[in-house]
Design a protein around this motif. Sequence first.
Motif, PDB file in Angstrom:
ATOM      1  N   VAL A 133       0.645  -1.224  -0.006  1.00 17.65           N
ATOM      2  CA  VAL A 133      -0.181  -0.028   0.195  1.00 17.65           C
ATOM      3  C   VAL A 133       0.906   1.218  -0.004  1.00 17.65           C
ATOM      4  CG1 VAL A 133      -1.814   1.209   1.298  1.00 17.65           C
ATOM      5  CG2 VAL A 133      -1.896  -1.001   1.137  1.00 17.65           C
ATOM      6  N   HIS A 134       0.617   2.213  -0.890  1.00 14.01           N
ATOM      7  CA  HIS A 134       1.236   3.392  -1.076  1.00 14.01           C
ATOM      8  C   HIS A 134       0.231   4.500  -0.972  1.00 14.01           C
ATOM      9  CE1 HIS A 134       4.919   1.446  -2.569  1.00 14.01           C
ATOM     10  NE2 HIS A 134       4.189   0.800  -3.278  1.00 14.01           N
ATOM     11  N   GLY A 135       0.766   5.683  -0.686  1.00 13.41           N
ATOM     12  CA  GLY A 135       0.077   6.779  -0.642  1.00 13.41           C
ATOM     13  C   GLY A 135      -0.009   7.538  -2.084  1.00 13.41           C
ATOM     14  N   VAL A 191       3.261  12.916  -3.800  1.00 13.88           N
ATOM     15  CA  VAL A 191       4.302  12.401  -2.840  1.00 13.88           C
ATOM     16  C   VAL A 191       3.420  10.932  -2.228  1.00 13.88           C
ATOM     17  CG1 VAL A 191       5.436  14.161  -2.030  1.00 13.88           C
ATOM     18  CG2 VAL A 191       3.083  13.674  -1.010  1.00 13.88           C
ATOM     19  N   CYS A 192       4.240   9.836  -1.822  1.00 11.89           N
ATOM     20  CA  CYS A 192       3.606   8.777  -1.394  1.00 11.89           C
ATOM     21  C   CYS A 192       3.556   9.078   0.378  1.00 11.89           C
ATOM     22  CB  CYS A 192       4.590   7.674  -1.456  1.00 11.89           C
ATOM     23  SG  CYS A 192       3.859   6.193  -0.357  1.00 11.89           S
ATOM     24  N   ASN A 193       2.426   9.325   0.724  1.00 12.11           N
ATOM     25  CA  ASN A 193       2.121   9.491   2.331  1.00 12.11           C
ATOM     26  C   ASN A 193       1.865   8.548   3.120  1.00 12.11           C
ATOM     27  OD1 ASN A 193      -0.274   9.027   1.543  1.00 12.11           O
ATOM     28  ND2 ASN A 193      -1.148  11.060   1.693  1.00 12.11           N
ATOM     29  N   TYR A 226       3.695   5.135   4.641  1.00 11.99           N
ATOM     30  CA  TYR A 226       4.789   4.461   4.848  1.00 11.99           C
ATOM     31  C   TYR A 226       4.881   3.330   4.225  1.00 11.99           C
ATOM     32  CZ  TYR A 226       9.216   2.715   6.704  1.00 11.99           C
ATOM     33  OH  TYR A 226      10.658   2.090   6.627  1.00 11.99           O
ATOM     34  N   CYS A 227       5.907   2.892   3.257  1.00 16.22           N
ATOM     35  CA  CYS A 227       5.872   1.511   2.516  1.00 16.22           C
ATOM     36  C   CYS A 227       7.137   0.998   2.365  1.00 16.22           C
ATOM     37  CB  CYS A 227       5.645   2.007   1.098  1.00 16.22           C
ATOM     38  SG  CYS A 227       6.344   3.461   0.245  1.00 16.22           S
ATOM     39  N   GLY A 228       8.227   1.534   3.371  1.00 13.36           N
ATOM     40  CA  GLY A 228       9.512   0.857   3.412  1.00 13.36           C
ATOM     41  C   GLY A 228      10.735   1.760   3.584  1.00 13.36           C
ATOM     42  N   GLY A 276      12.689   2.952   1.370  1.00 15.08           N
ATOM     43  CA  GLY A 276      12.735   4.257   0.285  1.00 15.08           C
ATOM     44  C   GLY A 276      11.578   4.867   0.201  1.00 15.08           C
ATOM     45  N   HIS A 277      10.753   4.932   1.359  1.00 14.01           N
ATOM     46  CA  HIS A 277       9.547   5.556   1.276  1.00 14.01           C
ATOM     47  C   HIS A 277       9.635   7.052   0.964  1.00 14.01           C
ATOM     48  CE1 HIS A 277       5.683   7.538   2.954  1.00 14.01           C
ATOM     49  NE2 HIS A 277       6.498   7.935   3.724  1.00 14.01           N
ATOM     50  N   GLN A 278      10.721   7.691   1.863  1.00 17.82           N
ATOM     51  CA  GLN A 278      10.871   9.125   1.654  1.00 17.82           C
ATOM     52  C   GLN A 278      11.422   9.750   0.270  1.00 17.82           C
ATOM     53  OE1 GLN A 278      12.525   7.235   3.519  1.00 17.82           O
ATOM     54  NE2 GLN A 278      14.754   7.757   3.044  1.00 17.82           N
TER      55      GLN A 278
HETATM   56 CU1  CUA Z   1       5.331   4.477  -1.240  1.00 14.46          CU
HETATM   57 CU2  CUA Z   1       5.891   5.304   0.822  1.00 14.46          CU
END
Ligand code: CUA
Length: 155
Positions: free
Chosen positions: A101-103, A136-138, A140-142, A144-146
């Motif tokens: 799951v990503h944002g 942005v991905c909001n 947390y996905c791992g 490299g999320h930021q």
């Molecule tokens: Cu994709 Cu955080």
Amino acid sequence: MHIHRYERWWMTFGLTMLVLFAGSIFIAAFADNINVPSGNQTVDPAKVSSTPPFDHPGLRRLPDGSYEAYYVSQVFMFTPSKLEIPVGSKVTFYVTSTDVVHGFEIAQTDVNMMAVPGWVNDATHTFNRPGTYLLVCNEYCGIGHQNMYGTIEVK
Ligand code: CUA
């Protein structure tokens, strides 16, 4: 007063339904930019890269002059990472994920949804102001999320 066992059951059932109904009205009224997967748009997360239109992510112009943008999310990038759209464009974003799951949030707009494996979520925005918008991905996905972001150029 004696209440029959089945009557009590039905009262409980009725009350539960009422609460669920009121809850759904509340969600529909006050949380309209939370996109719950509808069940109508699904895609096999293992076959995203071979399932149209996600086999060719990017922008499509519709006959009425509006646009559709198809995005694939995966650790730790969005495809496409860059998009260029003319100012004034109405764009419907469709997004899915191939892994976790990503944002999917476009800063300065009301586009804020989740990219969920197996599902296609969508949100629409009209870009009336030129500029560079950050996607942005909001969620947390791992590790490299930021670093998971993209840009949308409106000009
Ligand atoms: Cu994709 Cu955080």
